[in-house]
Design a protein around this motif. Structure first.
Motif, mmCIF file in Angstrom:
data_model
loop_
_atom_site.group_PDB
_atom_site.id
_atom_site.type_symbol
_atom_site.label_atom_id
_atom_site.label_comp_id
_atom_site.label_asym_id
_atom_site.label_seq_id
_atom_site.Cartn_x
_atom_site.Cartn_y
_atom_site.Cartn_z
ATOM 1 N N SER A 1 0.898 -1.151 0.000
ATOM 2 C CA SER A 1 0.000 0.000 0.000
ATOM 3 C C SER A 1 0.938 1.203 0.000
ATOM 4 O O SER A 1 1.783 1.325 0.892
ATOM 5 N N VAL A 2 0.804 2.041 -1.007
ATOM 6 C CA VAL A 2 1.720 3.169 -1.141
ATOM 7 C C VAL A 2 0.943 4.481 -1.135
ATOM 8 O O VAL A 2 -0.239 4.520 -1.464
ATOM 9 N N GLU A 3 1.651 5.535 -0.744
ATOM 10 C CA GLU A 3 1.029 6.858 -0.782
ATOM 11 C C GLU A 3 2.026 7.884 -1.285
ATOM 12 O O GLU A 3 3.233 7.748 -1.099
ATOM 13 N N LYS A 4 1.479 8.882 -1.934
ATOM 14 C CA LYS A 4 2.294 9.965 -2.472
ATOM 15 C C LYS A 4 2.511 10.982 -1.368
ATOM 16 O O LYS A 4 1.563 11.515 -0.792
ATOM 17 N N THR A 5 3.771 11.256 -1.075
ATOM 18 C CA THR A 5 4.147 12.194 -0.024
ATOM 19 C C THR A 5 4.920 13.341 -0.666
ATOM 20 O O THR A 5 5.280 13.254 -1.848
ATOM 21 N N PRO A 6 5.229 14.385 0.088
ATOM 22 C CA PRO A 6 6.081 15.454 -0.467
ATOM 23 C C PRO A 6 7.445 14.926 -0.947
ATOM 24 O O PRO A 6 8.052 15.498 -1.840
ATOM 25 N N GLY A 7 7.893 13.803 -0.397
ATOM 26 C CA GLY A 7 9.158 13.194 -0.801
ATOM 27 C C GLY A 7 9.009 12.144 -1.891
ATOM 28 O O GLY A 7 9.941 11.401 -2.169
ATOM 29 N N GLY A 8 7.828 12.039 -2.480
ATOM 30 C CA GLY A 8 7.573 11.047 -3.527
ATOM 31 C C GLY A 8 6.720 9.904 -2.999
ATOM 32 O O GLY A 8 6.211 9.948 -1.881
ATOM 33 N N TRP A 9 6.551 8.881 -3.818
ATOM 34 C CA TRP A 9 5.764 7.716 -3.435
ATOM 35 C C TRP A 9 6.526 6.912 -2.396
ATOM 36 O O TRP A 9 7.722 6.663 -2.551
ATOM 37 N N LYS A 10 5.837 6.477 -1.339
ATOM 38 C CA LYS A 10 6.440 5.724 -0.244
ATOM 39 C C LYS A 10 5.527 4.551 0.133
ATOM 40 O O LYS A 10 4.309 4.611 -0.058
ATOM 41 N N ILE A 11 6.114 3.525 0.717
ATOM 42 C CA ILE A 11 5.376 2.340 1.152
ATOM 43 C C ILE A 11 4.838 2.565 2.568
ATOM 44 O O ILE A 11 5.589 2.854 3.482
ATOM 45 N N ARG A 12 3.526 2.418 2.705
ATOM 46 C CA ARG A 12 2.849 2.545 3.995
ATOM 47 C C ARG A 12 2.628 1.171 4.630
ATOM 48 O O ARG A 12 2.640 1.018 5.840
ATOM 49 N N LYS A 13 2.427 0.153 3.771
ATOM 50 C CA LYS A 13 2.212 -1.214 4.259
ATOM 51 C C LYS A 13 2.853 -2.183 3.278
ATOM 52 O O LYS A 13 2.754 -1.993 2.061
#
Length: 164
Positions: free
Chosen positions: A128-140
């Protein structure tokens, strides 16, 4: 359904690169002892589901704690190689969230009685990924083993067995 425009394509590429980076950054951390690259693939809080693989409980950790999980599982291996498929399936939930499925073949190398051993896992990763100010990151992350081959002592080593 998300509109398929230039931003969609850029996000698609970034998420594919993130799925590959997950594995390559583990290999880099194992080889160099620098785990910052692997920490960087995660959101500040991460849910790690390795229950099907390592028999552990579901973990909720900070990204800074994630390298400890990898180090513990890999402590008996001299080298690790993640070969992540570039055929990554991505299902956008919104402009800032997506579900990702990626396959990997991960070889683990360890010496036993002076002879190089190999144990390999074929696995499906679901992120499960989300777009953050630092780019796409893995949340789960969910690691689902499909097949093992080679010296099955490798699986026991991942699960905590130590060679004397």
């Amino acid at each position: 359904m998300r509109e398929q425009n230039l931003q969609y394509v850029l996000d698609w590429i970034a998420i594919q690169e993130l799925a590959v980076e997950y594995g390559q950054a583990i290999d880099y951390g194992q080889d160099t002892g620098d785990w910052s690259r692997w920490s960087n693939v995660f959101t500040p809080e991460v849910t790690a589901d390795y229950t099907r693989f390592m028999g552990t409980e579901l973990l909720t950790l900070t990204r800074e704690q994630m390298p400890q999980v990898a180090k513990a599982g890999l402590r008996s291996f001299k080298r690790v190689q993640h070969a992540t498929a570039m055929s990554v399936g991505i299902q956008f939930k919104s402009d800032t969230q997506a579900e990702v499925m990626s396959y990997a073949e991960v070889a683990h190398y360890f010496p036993l009685g002076g002879i190089q051993q190999e144990w390999t896992i074929i696995a499906r990763y679901t992120f499960s990924v989300e777009k953050t100010p630092g780019g796409w990151k893995i949340r789960k992350v969910l690691l689902d083993p499909i097949h093992y081959r080679g010296n099955m002592l490798g699986l026991e080593l991942v699960q905590g067995k130590q060679l004397v």
